[in-house]
Scaffold this motif. Structure first.
Motif, PDB file in Angstrom:
ATOM      1  N   LEU A 128     -66.133  11.342  16.325  1.00 22.97           N
ATOM      2  CA  LEU A 128     -67.005  10.444  15.537  1.00 22.97           C
ATOM      3  C   LEU A 128     -66.691   8.976  15.794  1.00 22.97           C
ATOM      4  CD1 LEU A 128     -69.299  11.031  13.642  1.00 22.97           C
ATOM      5  CD2 LEU A 128     -67.763  10.745  11.708  1.00 22.97           C
ATOM      6  N   GLU A 129     -65.430   8.630  15.850  1.00 22.71           N
ATOM      7  CA  GLU A 129     -65.089   7.204  16.014  1.00 22.71           C
ATOM      8  C   GLU A 129     -65.312   6.741  17.443  1.00 22.71           C
ATOM      9  OE1 GLU A 129     -61.660   6.530  12.582  1.00 22.71           O
ATOM     10  OE2 GLU A 129     -61.146   6.271  14.694  1.00 22.71           O
ATOM     11  N   LYS A 130     -65.428   7.716  18.389  1.00 21.74           N
ATOM     12  CA  LYS A 130     -65.509   7.307  19.796  1.00 21.74           C
ATOM     13  C   LYS A 130     -66.954   7.312  20.289  1.00 21.74           C
ATOM     14  CE  LYS A 130     -61.381   9.829  19.732  1.00 21.74           C
ATOM     15  NZ  LYS A 130     -61.002  11.222  19.737  1.00 21.74           N
ATOM     16  N   LEU A 131     -67.827   8.084  19.609  1.00 21.97           N
ATOM     17  CA  LEU A 131     -69.214   8.180  20.105  1.00 21.97           C
ATOM     18  C   LEU A 131     -70.170   7.702  19.018  1.00 21.97           C
ATOM     19  CD1 LEU A 131     -69.164  11.741  21.791  1.00 21.97           C
ATOM     20  CD2 LEU A 131     -68.977   9.504  22.913  1.00 21.97           C
TER      21      LEU A 131
ATOM     22  N   SER B 132     -69.765  14.559   3.850  1.00 20.29           N
ATOM     23  CA  SER B 132     -68.442  14.918   3.284  1.00 20.29           C
ATOM     24  C   SER B 132     -67.322  14.126   3.947  1.00 20.29           C
ATOM     25  CB  SER B 132     -68.185  16.420   3.483  1.00 20.29           C
ATOM     26  OG  SER B 132     -67.816  16.663   4.833  1.00 20.29           O
ATOM     27  N   LEU B 133     -67.582  13.564   5.119  1.00 19.15           N
ATOM     28  CA  LEU B 133     -66.527  12.800   5.828  1.00 19.15           C
ATOM     29  C   LEU B 133     -66.365  11.410   5.239  1.00 19.15           C
ATOM     30  CD1 LEU B 133     -67.535  13.705   9.500  1.00 19.15           C
ATOM     31  CD2 LEU B 133     -65.883  14.873   8.037  1.00 19.15           C
ATOM     32  N   THR B 134     -67.299  11.009   4.387  1.00 17.85           N
ATOM     33  CA  THR B 134     -67.243   9.629   3.872  1.00 17.85           C
ATOM     34  C   THR B 134     -66.517   9.548   2.529  1.00 17.85           C
ATOM     35  OG1 THR B 134     -69.325   9.964   2.723  1.00 17.85           O
ATOM     36  CG2 THR B 134     -69.465   9.115   4.971  1.00 17.85           C
ATOM     37  N   LEU B 135     -66.067  10.698   2.027  1.00 17.96           N
ATOM     38  CA  LEU B 135     -65.340  10.667   0.744  1.00 17.96           C
ATOM     39  C   LEU B 135     -64.127   9.757   0.881  1.00 17.96           C
ATOM     40  CD1 LEU B 135     -65.296  14.518   0.206  1.00 17.96           C
ATOM     41  CD2 LEU B 135     -66.650  12.863  -1.091  1.00 17.96           C
ATOM     42  N   SER B 136     -63.819   8.994  -0.174  1.00 17.28           N
ATOM     43  CA  SER B 136     -62.658   8.103   0.011  1.00 17.28           C
ATOM     44  C   SER B 136     -61.522   8.401  -0.962  1.00 17.28           C
ATOM     45  CB  SER B 136     -63.095   6.639  -0.168  1.00 17.28           C
ATOM     46  OG  SER B 136     -63.757   6.519  -1.397  1.00 17.28           O
ATOM     47  N   THR B 137     -61.786   9.186  -2.023  1.00 18.08           N
ATOM     48  CA  THR B 137     -60.655   9.513  -2.910  1.00 18.08           C
ATOM     49  C   THR B 137     -60.629  11.014  -3.186  1.00 18.08           C
ATOM     50  OG1 THR B 137     -61.971   9.375  -4.912  1.00 18.08           O
ATOM     51  CG2 THR B 137     -60.985   7.308  -4.104  1.00 18.08           C
ATOM     52  N   LEU B 138     -59.487  11.488  -3.639  1.00 18.52           N
ATOM     53  CA  LEU B 138     -59.359  12.903  -3.990  1.00 18.52           C
ATOM     54  C   LEU B 138     -60.276  13.233  -5.162  1.00 18.52           C
ATOM     55  CD1 LEU B 138     -55.549  13.741  -3.592  1.00 18.52           C
ATOM     56  CD2 LEU B 138     -57.442  14.107  -2.017  1.00 18.52           C
TER      57      LEU B 138
ATOM     58  N   SER C  76     -62.418  11.773   6.997  1.00 16.86           N
ATOM     59  CA  SER C  76     -63.064  11.822   8.319  1.00 16.86           C
ATOM     60  C   SER C  76     -62.092  12.296   9.404  1.00 16.86           C
ATOM     61  CB  SER C  76     -63.587  10.428   8.702  1.00 16.86           C
ATOM     62  OG  SER C  76     -62.481   9.582   8.973  1.00 16.86           O
ATOM     63  N   VAL C  77     -60.823  12.483   9.023  1.00 15.93           N
ATOM     64  CA  VAL C  77     -59.834  12.913  10.032  1.00 15.93           C
ATOM     65  C   VAL C  77     -59.870  14.428  10.166  1.00 15.93           C
ATOM     66  CG1 VAL C  77     -57.360  13.121  10.483  1.00 15.93           C
ATOM     67  CG2 VAL C  77     -58.324  10.942   9.712  1.00 15.93           C
ATOM     68  N   VAL C  78     -60.169  14.910  11.361  1.00 14.92           N
ATOM     69  CA  VAL C  78     -60.113  16.364  11.599  1.00 14.92           C
ATOM     70  C   VAL C  78     -59.217  16.706  12.787  1.00 14.92           C
ATOM     71  CG1 VAL C  78     -62.354  16.931  10.607  1.00 14.92           C
ATOM     72  CG2 VAL C  78     -62.227  16.185  12.985  1.00 14.92           C
ATOM     73  N   ARG C  79     -58.840  15.713  13.631  1.00 17.64           N
ATOM     74  CA  ARG C  79     -58.071  15.925  14.862  1.00 17.64           C
ATOM     75  C   ARG C  79     -58.879  16.759  15.852  1.00 17.64           C
ATOM     76  NH1 ARG C  79     -55.016  12.480  16.305  1.00 17.64           N
ATOM     77  NH2 ARG C  79     -53.604  13.824  17.462  1.00 17.64           N
ATOM     78  N   GLY C  80     -58.533  16.681  17.131  1.00 16.64           N
ATOM     79  CA  GLY C  80     -59.409  17.247  18.165  1.00 16.64           C
ATOM     80  C   GLY C  80     -58.973  18.593  18.711  1.00 16.64           C
TER      81      GLY C  80
ATOM     82  N   PHE D 171     -51.482   5.969  12.441  1.00 15.56           N
ATOM     83  CA  PHE D 171     -52.326   4.905  13.012  1.00 15.56           C
ATOM     84  C   PHE D 171     -51.734   3.545  12.711  1.00 15.56           C
ATOM     85  CE2 PHE D 171     -54.367   3.037   9.210  1.00 15.56           C
ATOM     86  CZ  PHE D 171     -53.944   3.945   8.239  1.00 15.56           C
ATOM     87  N   ASP D 172     -52.049   2.570  13.577  1.00 15.29           N
ATOM     88  CA  ASP D 172     -51.567   1.205  13.315  1.00 15.29           C
ATOM     89  C   ASP D 172     -52.603   0.516  12.447  1.00 15.29           C
ATOM     90  OD1 ASP D 172     -53.436   0.965  15.572  1.00 15.29           O
ATOM     91  OD2 ASP D 172     -52.840  -1.153  15.543  1.00 15.29           O
ATOM     92  N   ARG D 173     -52.150  -0.059  11.358  1.00 16.89           N
ATOM     93  CA  ARG D 173     -53.083  -0.625  10.359  1.00 16.89           C
ATOM     94  C   ARG D 173     -53.873  -1.802  10.944  1.00 16.89           C
ATOM     95  NH1 ARG D 173     -52.194   1.596   5.054  1.00 16.89           N
ATOM     96  NH2 ARG D 173     -50.183   2.630   4.886  1.00 16.89           N
ATOM     97  N   ALA D 174     -53.369  -2.423  12.024  1.00 19.32           N
ATOM     98  CA  ALA D 174     -54.126  -3.505  12.672  1.00 19.32           C
ATOM     99  C   ALA D 174     -55.341  -2.941  13.402  1.00 19.32           C
ATOM    100  CB  ALA D 174     -53.225  -4.243  13.658  1.00 19.32           C
ATOM    101  N   GLY D 175     -55.334  -1.632  13.658  1.00 20.61           N
ATOM    102  CA  GLY D 175     -56.505  -0.975  14.248  1.00 20.61           C
ATOM    103  C   GLY D 175     -56.720  -1.289  15.716  1.00 20.61           C
ATOM    104  N   THR D 176     -55.669  -1.707  16.413  1.00 20.42           N
ATOM    105  CA  THR D 176     -55.865  -2.049  17.837  1.00 20.42           C
ATOM    106  C   THR D 176     -55.491  -0.893  18.762  1.00 20.42           C
ATOM    107  OG1 THR D 176     -53.611  -2.886  17.904  1.00 20.42           O
ATOM    108  CG2 THR D 176     -55.331  -4.490  17.437  1.00 20.42           C
ATOM    109  N   LEU D 177     -54.747   0.106  18.247  1.00 18.47           N
ATOM    110  CA  LEU D 177     -54.248   1.144  19.161  1.00 18.47           C
ATOM    111  C   LEU D 177     -54.882   2.503  18.860  1.00 18.47           C
ATOM    112  CD1 LEU D 177     -50.460   0.165  18.906  1.00 18.47           C
ATOM    113  CD2 LEU D 177     -52.051  -0.436  20.734  1.00 18.47           C
ATOM    114  N   ARG D 178     -54.764   3.409  19.793  1.00 22.16           N
ATOM    115  CA  ARG D 178     -55.186   4.805  19.571  1.00 22.16           C
ATOM    116  C   ARG D 178     -54.153   5.466  18.649  1.00 22.16           C
ATOM    117  NH1 ARG D 178     -54.950   3.191  24.170  1.00 22.16           N
ATOM    118  NH2 ARG D 178     -53.046   4.232  24.787  1.00 22.16           N
TER     119      ARG D 178
END
Ligand code: 691
Length: 447
Positions: free
Chosen positions: A217-220, A245-251, A289-293, A305-312
């Motif tokens: 999702l994040e790549k395409l 369902s991937l957009t839920l943000s809290t439990l 939204s995290v399901v892993r590949g 993940f790096d909170r700066a969002g610059t890395l994979r």
């Protein structure tokens, strides 16, 4: 013969001609495409990193395993469309066997669990650090190998296993100077996606391929994901319900969708409560939204993940209770993570935390005398090493100027000079290189 006319390069072993006009053509000294060499400075950094991987694994009571880089291809052939299986570094060997360089370690670990059978005391806590391979079209110029640290717990079905692994990951980050401000760990549970698919009566065999598509999702672009999900035979309303369902943000929002008695909700609740008790809750972020590949995850999934969002993704893992059954074995609960050696180095660089571990010896021993002194020095060096000293023994006659420069380069503490006169007096000459002091030391007291 070098340069044989059949175009096949062969290395000659004949002595090279003395004053030959034409020298032998130099071989290509670079490593194969997509691979790395580790010269001493690189190897010292790698040993520093793997030392931290190992130290954390041991502090959590895990035992190290390894398996061949070369495995039967059948270990990795899966039909869920994963990138990792489409880039298998596979070939047929001279015995006609279909083999592959492992792209990951988990299937080998599962093979070892099946091989051990009922003899394996459970729970088993295993770790490995191994080289993994992929065959990428060089158009992307990405690496074809990396080293991956894995920690896995076999035989524990409770969320306590996931939390132990998450704790190990945060401990590693802390030990190398990374904080929860720099890095977070997104946590989710694939049972959410499973509940949604069941709500729309989706055939269960679609579960793994759907996860593989959703992971992109994040790549395409979204419409590409929608198209791929429709190609899997999902109805439009299923796709909408799923993506929503991937957009839920809290439990709490999750509970509203799947109910408070849903397994995913209960497991995530427990996971966050345990993480708080361990003291690493502020590293965790619920992210639906995290399901892993990877196709084989069935429950909890997570990624650093790096909170700066610059890395994979820095690392990733999850629960994979059905993998042994997929190999025809008896099911056992399994959960683990993989942590590659590439992104973490980029992150450490960005944070100014990348060390450059020095090459250091303690003693340099040099002979300033005749053959007899080289014999004396050889005995001295052996005694020094047996007493635990790291000794660089100068093996040829060198000028003192070179020896001093060399001793500095290897950050030696002491330069020990074995000379005729001193030896006759029962001494050796010692330069303390840090303090810049020099003195005669009785041979018997040098260790
Ligand atoms: C950033 C990076 O080099 N990743 C990487 C490099 N090589 C691999 C080889 C196999 C599987 C995954 C791999 C992933």
């Amino acid at each position: 013969r070098a340069g044989a006319d059949d175009g096949q390069r062969r290395v000659t072993t004949a002595m090279p001609k003395k004053d030959s006009a034409e020298r032998i053509k130099m071989i290509d000294t670079s490593s194969p495409r997509g691979t790395r060499d580790f010269l001493p400075p690189d190897m010292r950094l790698r040993n520093w990193l793997f030392g931290h991987f190992r130290a954390v694994s041991e502090s959590y009571g895990f035992e190290e395993i390894d398996a061949p880089v070369l495995e039967s291809e059948e270990l990795f052939v899966r039909k869920a469309g994963e990138e990792i299986t489409q880039q298998l570094y596979n070939f047929e060997d001279k015995g006609g066997r279909k083999v592959a360089l492992r792209p990951e370690i988990t299937p080998s670990l599962a093979r070892l669990v099946l091989q051990s059978g009922k003899a394996l005391p459970l729970p088993a806590k295993w770790f490995a650090i191994g080289q993994c391979w992929r065959y990428e079209r060089m158009t992307r110029g990405r690496r074809r190998e990396h080293y991956q640290w894995n920690m896995d717990i076999i035989g524990c079905q409770g969320i306590t296993a996931e939390v132990e692994l998450l704790s190990a990951i945060t401990t590693f980050f802390t030990n190398v100077g990374i904080t929860s401000e720099d890095v977070g760990i997104k946590v989710n549970n694939r049972k959410v996606l499973q509940a949604v698919l069941e709500k729309y009566e989706t055939p269960p065999e679609k579960f793994a391929p759907v996860c593989v598509v959703v992971d992109k999702l994040e790549k395409l672009p979204r419409e590409k994901i929608v198209a791929e999900l429709s190609d899997l035979g999902l109805a439009e309303e299923t796709v909408e319900g799923l993506l929503n369902s991937l957009t839920l943000s809290t439990l709490e929002e999750l509970a509203d969708i799947v109910g408070e008695d849903n397994e995913a909700y209960m497991e995530l609740q427990q996971l966050f409560a345990l993480a708080e008790a361990y003291g690493f809750k502020d590293w965790l972020v619920f992210d639906a939204s995290v399901v892993r590949g990877l196709a084989y995850y069935t429950g909890t999934v997570f990624e650093g993940f790096d909170r700066a969002g610059t890395l994979r993704a820095i690392c990733g893992g999850g629960r994979y209770d059905a993998l042994l059954a997929a190999f025809g074995g008896e099911s056992k609960p399994m959960v683990g993570f993989g942590f590659g050696d590439a992104v973490i180095v980029e992150l450490l660089k960005d944070k100014g935390l990348l060390p450059s571990p020095p090459h250091s010896v303690e003693d340099v021993v040099v002979v300033l005398g005749d053959d007899q002194q080289r014999l004396n020095a050889s005995g001295l060096v052996t005694r020094l090493r047996q007493s635990g000293r790291k000794v660089d023994f100068i093996l040829e006659d060198k000028k003192m100027k070179w020896v001093l420069k060399h001793s500095d380069r290897v950050s030696a503490e002491r330069l020990i000079i074995v000379g005729d006169r001193e030896w006759q007096e029962g001494n050796v000459r010692v330069k303390m290189l840090e303090a810049r002091e020099e003195m005669d030391v009785p041979i018997a007291e040098i260790c």
